[in-house]
Structure formats: C-alpha cells, structure tokens
Design a protein around this motif. Structure first.
Motif, PDB file in Angstrom:
ATOM      1  N   LEU A   1      -2.077   0.371  -4.764  1.00 45.56           N
ATOM      2  CA  LEU A   1      -1.787  -0.999  -4.358  1.00 45.56           C
ATOM      3  C   LEU A   1      -0.892  -1.688  -5.382  1.00 45.56           C
ATOM      4  O   LEU A   1      -1.229  -1.748  -6.565  1.00 45.56           O
ATOM      5  N   LEU A   2       0.228  -2.214  -4.918  1.00 43.28           N
ATOM      6  CA  LEU A   2       1.148  -2.955  -5.780  1.00 43.28           C
ATOM      7  C   LEU A   2       1.130  -4.424  -5.359  1.00 43.28           C
ATOM      8  O   LEU A   2       1.546  -4.753  -4.239  1.00 43.28           O
TER       9      LEU A   2
ATOM     10  N   ALA B   1       0.859  -1.183   0.000  1.00 44.07           N
ATOM     11  CA  ALA B   1       0.000   0.000   0.000  1.00 44.07           C
ATOM     12  C   ALA B   1       0.894   1.232   0.000  1.00 44.07           C
ATOM     13  O   ALA B   1       1.493   1.580   1.022  1.00 44.07           O
ATOM     14  N   THR B   2       1.004   1.862  -1.157  1.00 45.70           N
ATOM     15  CA  THR B   2       1.956   2.961  -1.284  1.00 45.70           C
ATOM     16  C   THR B   2       1.555   4.168  -0.451  1.00 45.70           C
ATOM     17  O   THR B   2       2.415   4.932  -0.008  1.00 45.70           O
ATOM     18  N   SER B   3       0.253   4.343  -0.213  1.00 44.19           N
ATOM     19  CA  SER B   3      -0.194   5.480   0.594  1.00 44.19           C
ATOM     20  C   SER B   3       0.240   5.354   2.047  1.00 44.19           C
ATOM     21  O   SER B   3       0.404   6.352   2.750  1.00 44.19           O
TER      22      SER B   3
ATOM     23  N   GLN C   1       3.494   0.465   3.445  1.00 46.47           N
ATOM     24  CA  GLN C   1       3.578  -0.782   4.186  1.00 46.47           C
ATOM     25  C   GLN C   1       2.798  -1.871   3.451  1.00 46.47           C
ATOM     26  O   GLN C   1       2.002  -1.590   2.555  1.00 46.47           O
ATOM     27  N   TYR C   2       3.059  -3.109   3.856  1.00 44.79           N
ATOM     28  CA  TYR C   2       2.340  -4.220   3.243  1.00 44.79           C
ATOM     29  C   TYR C   2       0.924  -4.290   3.800  1.00 44.79           C
ATOM     30  O   TYR C   2       0.650  -3.904   4.938  1.00 44.79           O
ATOM     31  N   HIS C   3       0.031  -4.803   2.953  1.00 40.40           N
ATOM     32  CA  HIS C   3      -1.394  -4.777   3.255  1.00 40.40           C
ATOM     33  C   HIS C   3      -2.026  -5.977   2.567  1.00 40.40           C
ATOM     34  O   HIS C   3      -1.451  -6.530   1.622  1.00 40.40           O
TER      35      HIS C   3
END
Length: 216
Positions: free
Chosen positions: A164-165, A125-127, A130-132
């Motif tokens: 989201l990546l 989650a680039t915003s 952190q990982y999500h």
C-alpha cells in the motif's frame, strides 16, 4: 440551506444518536428483512463494545464489516463512484473499499475512538495496480498507524503493508497529502472533498438510496 448552516453541518461532530427501532424499521422497509437483522447486529456490536480497549474495538468493528460483500459502485448503485453511508452499506450488505472504510470510521467514532486517531486513507494497492481505500488508526500522533482493510482482513501496522502506497488521507476535520509512509502534509479542511461533504449531509436513515442491484 444558508452558508452558516452548511458550515455548521460540515464541522459538527460526526457521531449521532441513532434510534435502534427507527433505524431497523427504515432499513427493513427500504432493503428487506435481512437488512434489519444486520442493523440489529451492528447495534449489538456498538452496545457491547463500549467498554473495550481501543485495540479490541478496532478488531470487533473490522471483523464485523469484513463479513460484508465487495461489489463495485457501478453494479450496485449505477454510479461509478458513490460513497455510501454506513446505514446504506449495512442495508444493502456490501459495497466497495470506500464503503468498508467509511462504515468502520463512523462506527469507531460511535464507540468513542477520538476522531484525531482515525483517518480514511486513499492508497495505491500495488498488488492490484489500482487505487484503494483503507482506514488508519493512530494510537498516538506520531505512531505508525494500524491499517483496517477489506483486502487483507488482519489489522497490521502500515510498515507491514508494503503493498500500500499512501496518496491522501482525511477525517471529519482535515485533509492530508501523503508523500511518504508518515502522517503526510496538511492540505486544509476535508470539506474540500466533494464526495465526503455529500456523504456527511446524507448521514442517517432519512436519505437511504435504492440500489440498482438486490444484494439480499
């Protein structure tokens, strides 16, 4: 447990017939009366949504679970990375992103959504930097997936979620490594994920963990 039985457990259909009275009683006893009310509300969603179109099932389930509270695993369970079962999540009235996604996944399976259309997906989650974790729904094998998320509560196409990546995704059968915004590269069985394997062995109401924090 024998290795043959273990394999059978891991690859069995991830839906199960839940007895409403037994489930409500178990959650009420473990987590309090409000947990029983939440369980009854979940059963109502499942029972009332069986005949809906798939998109409407997605909306109902996404809206229901996004009412729950977000709280990190360490605070709630005293464990830095605990994947709660749907009944634990309902019982304690909250959890982190993995718990939201897992609860939506298993509920949609209960509503008859084919497992091949669903993937629990780890993203960056680039915003938040952190990982999500989110749940992805593929109407057809080559469709752009819809994203069910507890951060952005509106279901959107993955192409609309530039924040989201994708990193990897899985369901009850397979694990994929995502190097782009597609379906990813098949990387074997989802049983390679230790947390997922542990979760599937804990499904039901006979292994409800006591939280560190009272969420009532």
């Amino acid at each position: 447990m024998t290795s043959a039985l273990l394999v059978s457990c891991l690859y069995a259909a991830p839906t199960q017939e839940l007895n409403q009275q037994k489930t409500v009683s178990a959650l009420s006893k473990r987590y309090g009366d409000r947990a029983g009310l939440r369980a009854n509300a979940w059963f109502k969603i499942v029972n009332d949504s069986q005949q809906l179109a798939e998109i409407d099932k997605l909306e109902k389930v996404n809206q229901f679970f996004n009412l729950f509270r977000f709280i990190d695993d360490q605070t709630l369970w005293g464990d830095s990375n605990y994947w709660a079962s749907p009944m634990e999540f309902i019982g304690v009235n909250g959890g982190d992103c993995e718990d939201f996604s897992i609860a939506k996944y298993f509920t949609l399976l209960q509503l008859g959504i084919p497992e091949d259309k669903l993937r629990i997906t780890m993203v960056k989650a680039t915003s938040l930097n952190q990982y999500h974790m989110v749940l992805a729904y593929y109407e057809k094998p080559n469709s752009i997936p819809l994203v069910l998320d507890n951060l952005d509560k509106t279901i959107k196409l993955a192409t609309k979620r530039k924040d989201l990546l994708p990193v990897y995704s899985f369901n009850g059968k397979q694990l994929w490594l995502n190097k782009e915004r597609g379906r990813g590269v098949l990387a074997g069985s989802s049983s390679r994920l230790e947390k997922w394997t542990d979760l599937k062995l804990r499904l039901g109401v006979d292994r409800l963990r006591q939280p560190k924090l009272n969420m009532e």
